[in-house]
Write a protein that holds these residues in place. Structure first.
Motif, short mmCIF file in Angstrom:
data_model
loop_
_atom_site.label_atom_id
_atom_site.label_comp_id
_atom_site.label_asym_id
_atom_site.label_seq_id
_atom_site.Cartn_x
_atom_site.Cartn_y
_atom_site.Cartn_z
N PHE A 1 22.14 12.14 -35.72
CA PHE A 1 23.29 11.23 -35.76
C PHE A 1 23.71 10.98 -37.21
CE2 PHE A 1 25.35 6.99 -35.53
CZ PHE A 1 26.41 7.38 -34.72
N ALA A 2 22.74 10.86 -38.11
CA ALA A 2 23.07 10.69 -39.53
C ALA A 2 23.87 11.91 -40.01
CB ALA A 2 21.79 10.53 -40.34
N HIS A 3 23.45 13.09 -39.60
CA HIS A 3 24.19 14.30 -39.99
C HIS A 3 25.60 14.29 -39.41
CE1 HIS A 3 20.33 16.84 -40.89
NE2 HIS A 3 20.53 15.84 -41.74
N GLU A 4 25.74 13.77 -38.20
CA GLU A 4 27.07 13.71 -37.59
C GLU A 4 27.97 12.75 -38.38
OE1 GLU A 4 28.68 15.34 -35.54
OE2 GLU A 4 30.32 14.04 -34.86
N LEU A 5 27.40 11.61 -38.81
CA LEU A 5 28.19 10.67 -39.61
C LEU A 5 28.63 11.33 -40.92
CD1 LEU A 5 26.13 7.36 -39.10
CD2 LEU A 5 28.37 7.92 -38.13
N ALA A 6 27.70 12.08 -41.52
CA ALA A 6 28.03 12.76 -42.78
C ALA A 6 29.11 13.82 -42.54
CB ALA A 6 26.79 13.39 -43.37
N ARG A 7 29.01 14.50 -41.41
CA ARG A 7 30.00 15.54 -41.09
C ARG A 7 31.39 14.92 -40.91
NH1 ARG A 7 32.75 17.86 -37.06
NH2 ARG A 7 32.19 16.19 -35.62
N ARG A 8 31.41 13.80 -40.20
CA ARG A 8 32.71 13.14 -39.99
C ARG A 8 33.31 12.67 -41.31
NH1 ARG A 8 32.80 10.21 -34.11
NH2 ARG A 8 31.77 11.89 -33.01
N ALA A 9 32.43 12.18 -42.21
CA ALA A 9 32.92 11.74 -43.52
C ALA A 9 33.47 12.93 -44.30
CB ALA A 9 31.79 11.06 -44.29
N ARG A 10 32.78 14.06 -44.22
CA ARG A 10 33.24 15.25 -44.94
C ARG A 10 34.62 15.69 -44.46
NH1 ARG A 10 27.94 16.96 -44.70
NH2 ARG A 10 28.32 18.21 -42.85
N LEU A 11 34.86 15.51 -43.15
CA LEU A 11 36.16 15.88 -42.60
C LEU A 11 37.28 15.09 -43.25
CD1 LEU A 11 35.43 16.28 -38.77
CD2 LEU A 11 35.87 18.09 -40.44
N SER A 12 36.95 13.85 -43.68
CA SER A 12 37.98 13.05 -44.36
C SER A 12 37.82 13.15 -45.88
CB SER A 12 37.93 11.59 -43.88
OG SER A 12 36.65 11.06 -44.11
N PRO B 1 30.53 10.80 -23.28
CA PRO B 1 30.12 11.06 -24.67
C PRO B 1 31.15 11.86 -25.46
CG PRO B 1 28.37 11.66 -23.13
CD PRO B 1 29.60 11.42 -22.32
N THR B 2 31.28 11.49 -26.73
CA THR B 2 32.15 12.27 -27.61
C THR B 2 31.31 13.11 -28.55
OG1 THR B 2 32.18 10.44 -29.18
CG2 THR B 2 33.98 10.55 -27.58
N PHE B 3 30.01 12.89 -28.49
CA PHE B 3 29.09 13.68 -29.31
C PHE B 3 27.86 14.00 -28.47
CE2 PHE B 3 25.27 13.52 -32.08
CZ PHE B 3 25.49 14.68 -32.80
N PHE B 4 27.42 15.25 -28.54
CA PHE B 4 26.21 15.66 -27.82
C PHE B 4 25.14 16.06 -28.84
CE2 PHE B 4 29.61 16.30 -24.78
CZ PHE B 4 29.06 15.84 -23.60
#
Lengths: 379, 433
Positions: B376-387, B51-54
């Motif tokens: 998981f939705a929050h994780e996607l949003a977090r990854r988007a914020r990083l970019s 896993p890359t995300f927990f």
């Protein structure tokens, strides 16, 4: 009052006898094999009629491809190039149909080296090998990275959708570079044939993986229950459906990238075989589901599913039929359809997406399947 | 004498620590085997390395990923379980085992299993309550007795597991549709004799009712001396059968071993014909703070499994208040989830496939559990914020529960990136069956 040991044993025996007798009587009156058919026959039939022949025929076809490339190397002519291309497509069709059976040795890197179908190919490195001076024999090829080998590597050398076959042939006839290209193609084919034969051999035979799936729950193999055997078959179907949706259609359609088409992420861009590959994938799924492949037929997942839930069986069959139809409606090749016939490609994508979700949700639920994460317990 | 004092006297009465010693040894043995089995099944690679995300627990936040260190932690768990079994620095071993085991299994919500939670509770209790030093490798063997409350506490804990496991089965699917047993038993027809039984229409119903009755009554039956031997035979039969039928790991063995605590405290001495020491050794009288702690622990154990009543709708569908509540073997739930990420500035839409981020096991579990879908939705949003992108995230989730036709689990028009995690009812979960 303490129970004496004798009274305890007597009571226990009586209780067990009564329950056992009642259950035996009750079950004798009400056994309905159609409600829960024996899955052993299903497993044996799918393995014997679908899985083993599919891998064996793929191995035979890659042997034939290897011979065709030897012929091309010894005499690069229009006929030998066409023969090699035909052999490639024939082997490719068979290998794609095995993607619905991607488990066991097929998913074991120590057997495949991951080098049967790692795409997209590293084209620049393949071209660099031809242009270079390092050896391109079988031994050297076997040391190369997985995506410079296998079907994608051979496709890169045998096809080029941007030019005519005459120009492809001219590359094989070029002085020095032509000979190196032919030798590399032949070496890649020998390496591929060895890998495919290793997979087929690991599936076949009394101790092979095929037997372990077929005898799940009764043998001393790796699969302790029939349910695990059926899980294995379903895992293969889910694997290929996910791959079709995510990698083979979503990626080139660009659905993960604001719908910007990405033709370089197509599966078989140089041979324009992407749509045919998808069709072969669906055929492989259909064979596992129905238990029928070519002239061989027996029980498939269909039987267990129909017994458990006729509605789900109907939904899955409908989804599969729609996927075949939608895929057939895409005008080949995929690289041009991605822009010129995008609605048809999207319809095929949605249809295969429905196949995937029907498998993951409906079929798995009806059969109580773990789908591919048997390493973990439940409770 | 005041009622409180009488209660304190009764709870402080010395009892033989032999059965607790046997329990400690069996628990250590079961956990040792569990670790070996996990390593054999390559759990570390699949649950901790891949896993890359927990998925974090609400309120705890993301824990550091163990990665390959998990191999070392599994090895440490095996050593600690061995120490517990042998009685080597018992309380320290139990405490360390509790921490390591809990970390490994609470680092990702998708690892949650009821029996892992039970292991955390049991090892935690062993670390904090006095269990004597019978059959211990270390220690001076001066404590052959323990206060009665210690034994009662463990019995209470086991009773809670069984009883709430039974209460959870008093619901529509289990009682009226015999689900999910009807689905699961149909997949086990290869068993001799039982296989034919599972082909009948009534067997799933019979087993559903017997299962619920077993869970609801067994702690009480084990507490009654006259029926205890029969009850324990039922315990063995039930758990051996479930061990054969379902992939539930150490749970059956854990319960078979633990249920021995209901027998007379000196049963191991009687079994091995050892004399029970005279009751001259004093045990500490329970103190008020200990009484308060016991009452608090009991209240938590009794109330937490009932918290799902605070949420409207079908528990099996929305799963709010589902974990830590002994909801065992209740659902066959499958799902498929895809997410759409919309750039709020440009309006650009992209599909996000969970499988490109999560493992297959994580994907399967996430797709049926709303709090994980939100995470998981929050994780996607977090990854988007990083970019540098501000995005809305929508989920398209189809779920089938216990053989029913699939339904949409989550409102696909709700921007999950804006929804907050918490104990409040999640209004974006669509009504279930």
């Amino acid at each position: 009052m303490r129970l004496s040991r004798r009274r305890f044993s007597l009571s226990l025996g009586l209780l067990t006898g009564c329950i056992g007798g009642a259950l035996a009587l009750g079950s004798a009156c009400d056994i309905d094999p159609k409600r829960a058919p024996d899955r052993q026959q299903l497993l044996r039939d799918v393995v014997a009629n679908v899985v083993l022949p599919a891998y064996a025929e793929t191995a035979d076809a890659t042997d034939a491809l290897s011979q065709a490339l030897t012929a091309l190397r010894s005499a690069p002519t229009t006929e030998t190039l066409a023969g090699a291309q035909r052999s490639y497509r024939a082997a490719r069709r068979l290998q794609k149909s095995t993607e619905a059976m991607f488990y066991g040795p097929a998913d074991d890197l120590t057997v495949t080296g991951g080098a049967i179908d790692a795409w997209p190919a590293e084209r620049a490195k393949l071209d660099a090998q031809i242009a270079g001076t390092a050896g391109v024999g079988v031994a050297e090829v076997a040391k190369r990275a997985a995506n410079q080998r296998g079907f994608p590597g051979i496709e890169h050398l045998l096809f080029d959708s941007a030019v005519s076959d005459a120009e492809v042939l001219a590359r094989f006839q070029a002085p020095v570079a032509g000979a190196r290209r032919a030798e590399l193609a032949e070496s890649l084919a020998v390496d591929l044939a060895r890998r495919c034969r290793a997979v087929s051999d690991a599936f076949a035979g009394p101790g092979g993986y095929g037997a372990q799936v077929a005898e799940a729950g009764v043998g001393a193999g790796a699969l302790a229950t029939q349910a695990e055997g059926v899980d294995k078959l379903l895992t293969g179907l889910v694997y290929v459906s996910e791959r079709m949706v995510m990698k083979k259609l979503a990626a080139p359609l660009g659905v993960e990238a604001n719908n910007v088409v990405q033709p370089d992420r197509e599966e078989g861009p140089r041979s324009d075989s992407s749509l045919e590959d998808l069709h072969s994938d669906l055929l492989g799924m259909q064979a596992v589901y129905t238990g029928q492949r070519g002239t061989r037929s027996g029980e498939g997942i269909e039987k267990a599913l129909r017994a458990q839930s006729p509605d789900v069986a109907m939904r899955f069959e409908q989804a599969l039929a729609t996927a075949f139809t939608a895929l057939a409606a895409v005008p080949p090749p995929l690289r041009s359809a991605l822009t010129k016939s995008r609605p048809q490609v999207e319809a095929a994508y949605q249809a295969i997406r429905t196949v995937k979700s029907t498998l993951l949700v409906d079929v798995a639920n009806a059969l109580g399947s773990q789908i591919g994460f048997g390493f973990s317990d439940t409770d | 004498m005041a009622r409180g004092a009488r209660l304190a006297d009764a709870l402080s009465r010395p009892v033989d620590a032999a059965s607790l010693a046997a329990f400690r040894m069996l628990l250590g043995g079961v956990l040792l085997l569990a670790v070996v089995r996990s390593l054999e099944k390559d759990v570390v690679a699949q649950a901790f390395e891949a896993p890359t995300f927990f998925f974090p627990y609400y309120g705890i936040g993301p824990l550091p990923s163990p990665g390959r260190l998990a191999y070392g932690l599994y090895g440490l768990s095996a050593a600690l379980a061995g120490c517990l079994m042998l009685g080597c620095y018992t309380r320290a071993s139990a405490g360390a085992l509790c921490l390591v085991f809990s970390y490994l299994h609470f680092v990702d919500v998708t690892n949650y299993l009821n029996h892992y939670y039970l292991v955390t509770l049991l090892t935690g209790l062993l670390a904090v309550v006095p269990i004597g030093d019978v059959a211990c490798l270390t220690g001076q063997r001066r404590h052959p007795f323990v206060p009665q409350w210690v034994l009662l506490l463990f019995r209470f804990q086991l009773g809670v597991v069984y009883f709430f496991g039974g209460v959870a089965k008093l619901e529509h699917d289990w009682l009226f549709d015999a689900q999910p047993l009807a689905t699961w038993l149909a997949a086990s027809t290869e068993l001799p004799i039982l296989g034919d039984l599972f082909r009948t229409r009534w067997a799933p119903y019979l087993m559903s009712y017997l299962g619920a009755a077993f869970d609801l009554t067994i702690p009480f039956a084990l507490s009654l001396r006259r029926v205890r031997p029969y009850a324990y035979v039922a315990v063995l039969t039930f758990h051996l059968l479930t061990a054969r039928l379902f992939q539930i790991g150490i749970f059956p063995y854990l319960m078979m071993a633990s249920s021995l605590l209901f027998f007379s405290p000196n049963w191991p001495r009687r079994l091995f014909r050892r004399t029970t020491p005279s009751r001259t050794a004093a045990v500490a009288r329970i103190r008020p703070y200990q009484l308060c702690a016991l009452a608090l622990y009991a209240a938590v154990q009794l109330l937490v499994p009932l918290r799902h009543w605070l949420y409207p709708g079908n528990l099996l569908w929305h799963e709010q208040g589902y974990r830590f509540a002994w909801n065992v073997m209740l659902i066959e739930k499958t799902g498929s989830a895809e997410f759409t990420v919309v750039d709020k500035q440009t309006g650009a839409r992209s599909v996000a496939f969970p499988r490109t981020v999560l493992t297959r096991a994580q994907t399967k579990i996430m797709a049926t559990q709303p709090d994980l879908i939100l995470a998981f939705a929050h994780e996607l949003a977090r990854r988007a914020r990083l970019s540098g992108r501000d995005v809305a995230v929508y989920a398209d989730v189809i779920v089938a529960l216990n053989g029913r036709a699939p339904m949409r689990l989550v409102d696909p028009t709700v921007d999950l990136a804006k929804e907050r995690e918490g104990f409040a009812n999640k209004r974006w979960i669509l009504p279930g069956p």
